[in-house]
Write a protein that holds these residues in place. Structure first.
Motif, PDB file in Angstrom:
ATOM      1  N   THR A  73     -10.951  16.664   2.150  1.00 20.84           N
ATOM      2  CA  THR A  73     -11.341  15.717   3.185  1.00 20.84           C
ATOM      3  C   THR A  73     -12.418  14.776   2.672  1.00 20.84           C
ATOM      4  O   THR A  73     -13.150  15.102   1.739  1.00 20.84           O
ATOM      5  CB  THR A  73     -11.871  16.443   4.441  1.00 20.84           C
TER       6      THR A  73
ATOM      7  N   ILE B  54      -6.752  21.641   0.748  1.00 24.59           N
ATOM      8  CA  ILE B  54      -7.180  20.661   1.750  1.00 24.59           C
ATOM      9  C   ILE B  54      -8.388  19.936   1.191  1.00 24.59           C
ATOM     10  O   ILE B  54      -9.365  20.557   0.780  1.00 24.59           O
ATOM     11  CB  ILE B  54      -7.519  21.352   3.092  1.00 24.59           C
TER      12      ILE B  54
ATOM     13  N   GLY C  10     -11.407  10.400   9.963  1.00 26.88           N
ATOM     14  CA  GLY C  10     -10.560  10.611  11.130  1.00 26.88           C
ATOM     15  C   GLY C  10     -10.740  11.982  11.734  1.00 26.88           C
ATOM     16  O   GLY C  10     -11.553  12.790  11.281  1.00 26.88           O
TER      17      GLY C  10
ATOM     18  N   MET D 174      -8.792  15.487  12.656  1.00 28.61           N
ATOM     19  CA  MET D 174      -7.620  16.212  12.183  1.00 28.61           C
ATOM     20  C   MET D 174      -7.585  17.621  12.754  1.00 28.61           C
ATOM     21  O   MET D 174      -8.605  18.306  12.779  1.00 28.61           O
ATOM     22  CB  MET D 174      -7.662  16.282  10.663  1.00 28.61           C
TER      23      MET D 174
ATOM     24  N   GLU E 134      -5.897   9.787  13.063  1.00 25.33           N
ATOM     25  CA  GLU E 134      -6.011  10.923  13.964  1.00 25.33           C
ATOM     26  C   GLU E 134      -4.734  11.723  13.749  1.00 25.33           C
ATOM     27  O   GLU E 134      -3.628  11.192  13.896  1.00 25.33           O
ATOM     28  CB  GLU E 134      -6.086  10.422  15.400  1.00 25.33           C
ATOM     29  N   ALA E 135      -4.868  12.986  13.365  1.00 25.55           N
ATOM     30  CA  ALA E 135      -3.689  13.771  13.012  1.00 25.55           C
ATOM     31  C   ALA E 135      -3.673  15.117  13.709  1.00 25.55           C
ATOM     32  O   ALA E 135      -4.699  15.791  13.812  1.00 25.55           O
ATOM     33  CB  ALA E 135      -3.634  13.969  11.499  1.00 25.55           C
TER      34      ALA E 135
ATOM     35  N   GLU F 155       2.670   9.644   3.300  1.00 21.45           N
ATOM     36  CA  GLU F 155       1.483   8.850   2.996  1.00 21.45           C
ATOM     37  C   GLU F 155       1.218   7.894   4.150  1.00 21.45           C
ATOM     38  O   GLU F 155       1.954   6.939   4.358  1.00 21.45           O
ATOM     39  CB  GLU F 155       1.676   8.079   1.694  1.00 21.45           C
TER      40      GLU F 155
ATOM     41  N   LEU G  90      -3.155  18.691   1.705  1.00 23.49           N
ATOM     42  CA  LEU G  90      -3.604  17.729   2.707  1.00 23.49           C
ATOM     43  C   LEU G  90      -4.794  16.981   2.140  1.00 23.49           C
ATOM     44  O   LEU G  90      -5.781  17.598   1.747  1.00 23.49           O
ATOM     45  CB  LEU G  90      -3.995  18.443   4.001  1.00 23.49           C
TER      46      LEU G  90
ATOM     47  N   GLY H  19      -0.933  12.840   2.997  1.00 23.53           N
ATOM     48  CA  GLY H  19      -2.093  12.031   2.660  1.00 23.53           C
ATOM     49  C   GLY H  19      -2.354  11.057   3.793  1.00 23.53           C
ATOM     50  O   GLY H  19      -1.486  10.267   4.133  1.00 23.53           O
ATOM     51  N   VAL H  20      -3.528  11.168   4.404  1.00 24.41           N
ATOM     52  CA  VAL H  20      -3.881  10.262   5.493  1.00 24.41           C
ATOM     53  C   VAL H  20      -5.205   9.589   5.193  1.00 24.41           C
ATOM     54  O   VAL H  20      -6.097  10.189   4.605  1.00 24.41           O
ATOM     55  CB  VAL H  20      -3.941  10.980   6.862  1.00 24.41           C
TER      56      VAL H  20
ATOM     57  N   SER I  42      -7.320  13.935   3.302  1.00 23.35           N
ATOM     58  CA  SER I  42      -7.689  13.180   4.487  1.00 23.35           C
ATOM     59  C   SER I  42      -8.929  12.346   4.231  1.00 23.35           C
ATOM     60  O   SER I  42      -9.892  12.830   3.638  1.00 23.35           O
ATOM     61  CB  SER I  42      -7.946  14.159   5.644  1.00 23.35           C
TER      62      SER I  42
END
Length: 150
Positions: free
Chosen positions: A149, A147, A128, A130, A108-109, A30, A123, A103-104, A125
């Motif tokens: 976002t 996923i 950001g 990614m 920037e990933a 996280e 995922l 979890g972001v 998000s």
């Protein structure tokens, strides 16, 4: 409630966590903000690497409960008054199959998951940039992948 971030000298929290005894393992990360870099690793660690940060409120916490290993930052609503450093640099285990939840928030990933034996992948998000890469085949059977976002 505190609203302004507490800036400190840059610190690095080193992490080297083994696979839990209860299988299959579940790894949960996280990350509220910053940079995340995940790469396939090796050896017997589920995850190893470091988190570099300069805000006291971003001190990472680790927990192992049954089969779930969690690395997180208890992030509150903070107003940054300077440059925030929060860099996650990790090698992911490749010795045993496991599921991975990332979890972001505003981050920037770069997630290189090629060759990582994932049985599940989630995922979530926020804002950001990614990149998720599966350049090498998954050596395990991926049962569920999601996923989401912002």
């Amino acid at each position: 409630m505190k609203l302004v971030a507490t800036y400190i000298e840059r610190r690095a929290a080193t992490v080297d966590l083994a696979y839990p005894e209860v299988t299959p393992a579940h790894l949960k990360l996280e990350v509220p903000l910053g940079r995340v870099n995940l790469q396939p690793g090796g050896g017997e660690s589920l995850i190893s690497g470091k988190i570099t940060y300069n805000v006291a409120e971003l001190k990472p916490a680790y927990s192992v409960r049954n089969r779930t290993v969690t690395i997180r930052q208890k992030f509150q609503l903070l107003i940054p008054t300077g440059q925030v450093i929060n860099d996650w640099e990790f090698l992911l285990g490749t010795a045993h199959p496991y599921s991975l939840d990332v979890g972001v928030g505003a981050a920037e990933a770069d997630l290189d998951l090629g060759g990582v034996p994932l049985t599940g992948f989630k995922l979530a998000s926020g804002a950001g940039d990614m990149t998720v890469d599966f350049a090498l085949p998954n050596p395990a059977r991926l049962i569920d992948a999601r996923i989401q976002t912002g």
